[in-house]
Design a protein around this motif. Structure first.
Motif, PDB file in Angstrom:
ATOM      1  N   ARG A  29       0.899  -1.364  -0.004  1.00 38.96           N
ATOM      2  CA  ARG A  29      -0.108   0.128  -0.045  1.00 38.96           C
ATOM      3  C   ARG A  29       0.924   1.254   0.059  1.00 38.96           C
ATOM      4  O   ARG A  29       0.516   1.999  -0.632  1.00 38.96           O
ATOM      5  N   LYS A  30       1.974   1.034   0.924  1.00 38.21           N
ATOM      6  CA  LYS A  30       2.919   2.418   0.821  1.00 38.21           C
ATOM      7  C   LYS A  30       3.545   2.599  -0.348  1.00 38.21           C
ATOM      8  O   LYS A  30       3.629   3.708  -0.922  1.00 38.21           O
ATOM      9  N   LEU A  31       4.024   1.647  -1.121  1.00 40.24           N
ATOM     10  CA  LEU A  31       4.602   1.462  -2.328  1.00 40.24           C
ATOM     11  C   LEU A  31       3.646   1.944  -3.417  1.00 40.24           C
ATOM     12  O   LEU A  31       4.334   2.891  -4.207  1.00 40.24           O
ATOM     13  N   LYS A  32       2.504   1.539  -3.325  1.00 42.56           N
ATOM     14  CA  LYS A  32       1.688   2.008  -4.251  1.00 42.56           C
ATOM     15  C   LYS A  32       1.267   3.559  -4.257  1.00 42.56           C
ATOM     16  O   LYS A  32       1.166   4.304  -5.264  1.00 42.56           O
ATOM     17  N   SER A  33       1.091   3.923  -3.129  1.00 43.72           N
ATOM     18  CA  SER A  33       0.848   5.096  -2.768  1.00 43.72           C
ATOM     19  C   SER A  33       2.182   6.228  -3.415  1.00 43.72           C
ATOM     20  O   SER A  33       1.822   7.317  -4.177  1.00 43.72           O
ATOM     21  N   ALA A  34       3.202   5.851  -2.915  1.00 40.45           N
ATOM     22  CA  ALA A  34       4.469   6.418  -3.568  1.00 40.45           C
ATOM     23  C   ALA A  34       4.658   6.660  -5.031  1.00 40.45           C
ATOM     24  O   ALA A  34       5.043   7.430  -5.543  1.00 40.45           O
ATOM     25  N   GLN A  35       4.300   5.504  -5.610  1.00 41.24           N
ATOM     26  CA  GLN A  35       4.338   5.258  -6.966  1.00 41.24           C
ATOM     27  C   GLN A  35       3.346   6.234  -7.804  1.00 41.24           C
ATOM     28  O   GLN A  35       3.720   6.756  -8.632  1.00 41.24           O
ATOM     29  N   ARG A  36       2.185   6.412  -7.130  1.00 44.90           N
ATOM     30  CA  ARG A  36       1.124   7.239  -7.723  1.00 44.90           C
ATOM     31  C   ARG A  36       1.718   8.440  -7.637  1.00 44.90           C
ATOM     32  O   ARG A  36       1.334   9.374  -8.645  1.00 44.90           O
ATOM     33  N   LYS A  37       2.401   9.090  -6.505  1.00 43.07           N
ATOM     34  CA  LYS A  37       2.728  10.427  -6.253  1.00 43.07           C
ATOM     35  C   LYS A  37       3.916  10.757  -7.548  1.00 43.07           C
ATOM     36  O   LYS A  37       3.711  11.788  -8.089  1.00 43.07           O
ATOM     37  N   VAL A  38       4.673   9.660  -7.728  1.00 36.81           N
ATOM     38  CA  VAL A  38       5.613   9.825  -9.016  1.00 36.81           C
ATOM     39  C   VAL A  38       5.162  10.037 -10.229  1.00 36.81           C
ATOM     40  O   VAL A  38       5.328  11.067 -10.751  1.00 36.81           O
ATOM     41  N   SER A  39       3.965   9.123 -10.580  1.00 36.93           N
ATOM     42  CA  SER A  39       3.145   9.343 -12.158  1.00 36.93           C
ATOM     43  C   SER A  39       2.477  10.654 -12.160  1.00 36.93           C
ATOM     44  O   SER A  39       2.166  11.131 -13.220  1.00 36.93           O
ATOM     45  N   ARG A  40       2.278  11.156 -10.989  1.00 36.03           N
ATOM     46  CA  ARG A  40       1.222  12.423 -11.063  1.00 36.03           C
ATOM     47  C   ARG A  40       2.264  13.742 -11.232  1.00 36.03           C
ATOM     48  O   ARG A  40       1.850  14.862 -11.654  1.00 36.03           O
ATOM     49  N   ARG A  41       3.535  13.782 -10.839  1.00 35.13           N
ATOM     50  CA  ARG A  41       4.248  14.755 -10.902  1.00 35.13           C
ATOM     51  C   ARG A  41       4.965  14.972 -12.326  1.00 35.13           C
ATOM     52  O   ARG A  41       4.830  14.071 -13.267  1.00 35.13           O
ATOM     53  N   LYS A  42       4.981  15.945 -12.347  1.00 34.60           N
ATOM     54  CA  LYS A  42       5.569  16.605 -13.811  1.00 34.60           C
ATOM     55  C   LYS A  42       6.832  16.350 -14.271  1.00 34.60           C
ATOM     56  O   LYS A  42       7.619  16.368 -13.317  1.00 34.60           O
TER      57      LYS A  42
END
Length: 391
Positions: free
Chosen positions: A232-245
């Motif tokens: 869950r923590k990894l998915k959240s961190a990965q989602r933040k990366v994909s949303r950043r420019k």
């Protein structure tokens, strides 16, 4: 005897920039030299340099790039690109050596004949280590290490170097949570550890996904499932990366945070493997394990769970610790260890979902994994006797 110690570095901001620039310049040179070799392979696929028609003359074959020719070109490199003078010459010479090793493992294979994948160009940030092939002991004093072209860097010395050991090589590595230095230490006066084990004190272990391992003495270690717990923590961190420019500072921070979480996960798993291996070797002199085709297993639908368990890393750690302690790890043929009855050797076919072994021949009933572990122990005992007889 040769061992390695790793310490954490505490460079200043300026020293960290020098290390980062050094890694990036070495990465560019690594990619250039890999490109040279790929170009030679493309242009020299065949040894024939002409065809039957005079008008169809082909160009002469170029000299094949090798480690020494590429090292010789570094002198001209420093003239054409003066900023490469900021890298220690021996550190720069390690790049062609690394390139040659990568190509040899791809084209020829290692000592066992196993070939690695095709060498890849490294993107920015993927070249993480450089090596000083020679190092003087006096350059590492107390909590300071002197690195050529970088300066005196502070080191967190959590354990002292053993008396009598000399520093042979020094590797500087950039990880997600900072910089590390790995010292390769050698003491020629310490003899190699000779095998000294009791062949009767043997255990068989069956690795799995529900239980990490089951021993032939019916001891179990539950699979910790580190990846599943951190998912869950990894998915959240990965989602933040994909949303950043892309290219933004916020994306860089998000990537760094994700990298730290992956490193923490890998370190936790490795620590578990070391402790499990130590517990086994404290109790037994010989450990029999299955010679698993892990590369084949990770191509199945259970790949995620198999990678999470890290069987390959565990067996490597267990083998290394056993060798250093003068003990023995035997890899046996894994075919049929779960299907064969450990009591009467009768074949009892069963699907993976069936967790109990019920033999219709001798009426024995026990856990499937325990049955496999006993079979592994029996095969290990047989192989050990054969090795002793042949030696």
């Amino acid at each position: 005897m040769r061992i390695s110690y790793q310490y954490r570095l505490k460079p200043t901001k300026q020293q960290a920039e020098i290390i980062d620039n050094t890694l990036d310049m070495l990465r560019c040179q690594y990619n250039y030299q890999i490109g040279q070799r790929f170009e030679w392979l493309e242009q020299n696929r065949c040894s024939i340099d002409r065809c039957s028609l005079i008008v169809c003359h082909l160009p002469e074959l170029k000299n094949k790039p090798n480690r020494f020719s590429q090292q010789a070109s570094l002198t001209q490199l420093k003239k054409d690109r003066p900023w490469y003078k900021g890298i220690h010459s021996q550190v720069l010479q390690e790049v062609p050596k690394k390139v040659e090793i990568a190509f040899d493992r791809w084209l020829k294979g290692d000592a066992n004949g196993k070939r690695s994948g095709k060498p890849r160009f490294k993107a920015k940030g993927q070249y993480k280590t450089f090596i000083y092939p020679q190092f003087k002991r006096e350059h590492f004093q107390n909590d300071k290490i002197t690195l050529s072209k970088i300066g005196v860097v502070k080191v967190i010395v959590h354990r002292q170097i053993p008396v009598g050991f000399d520093i042979k090589t020094v590797a500087v590595t950039k990880k997600a949570d900072g910089y590390y230095v790995t010292l390769s230490l050698e003491d020629r006066t310490v003899p190699a550890i000779k095998p000294d084990f009791d062949g009767l004190n043997i255990v068989g272990i069956d690795v799995g996904l529900i239980d990490f391992l089951v021993t032939s003495d019916d001891e179990r270690i539950v699979s910790p499932k580190f990846l599943r717990k951190a998912e869950r923590k990894l998915k959240s961190a990965q989602r933040k990366v994909s949303r950043r420019k892309k290219g933004s500072n916020r994306r860089k921070k998000a990537i760094n945070k994700l990298s730290k979480q992956h490193k923490k996960l890998a370190d936790t798993r490795k620590d578990f493997h070391f402790k499990t291996a130590k517990a086994l070797l404290d109790k037994y002199d010989v450990v029999a394990v299955e010679k698993l085709n892990i590369k084949g297993l990770v191509k199945t639908k259970l790949a995620k769970s198999i990678n999470d368990a890290g069987w390959g890393q565990f067996i490597t750690i267990l083998s290394n610790k056993a060798e250093n302690a003068g003990l023995k790890v035997i890899a046996v043929n894994p075919n049929g260890t779960s299907q064969e009855c450990s009591n009467c050797s009768h074949k009892v076919k069963k699907p993976l979902s069936q967790r109990m072994h019920d033999c219709p021949n001798c009426k024995v009933s026990l856990c499937r994994d325990l049955n496999a572990a006993i079979n592994i122990k029996n095969r290990g005992t047989h192989d050990l006797k054969a090795q002793i007889m042949s030696s």
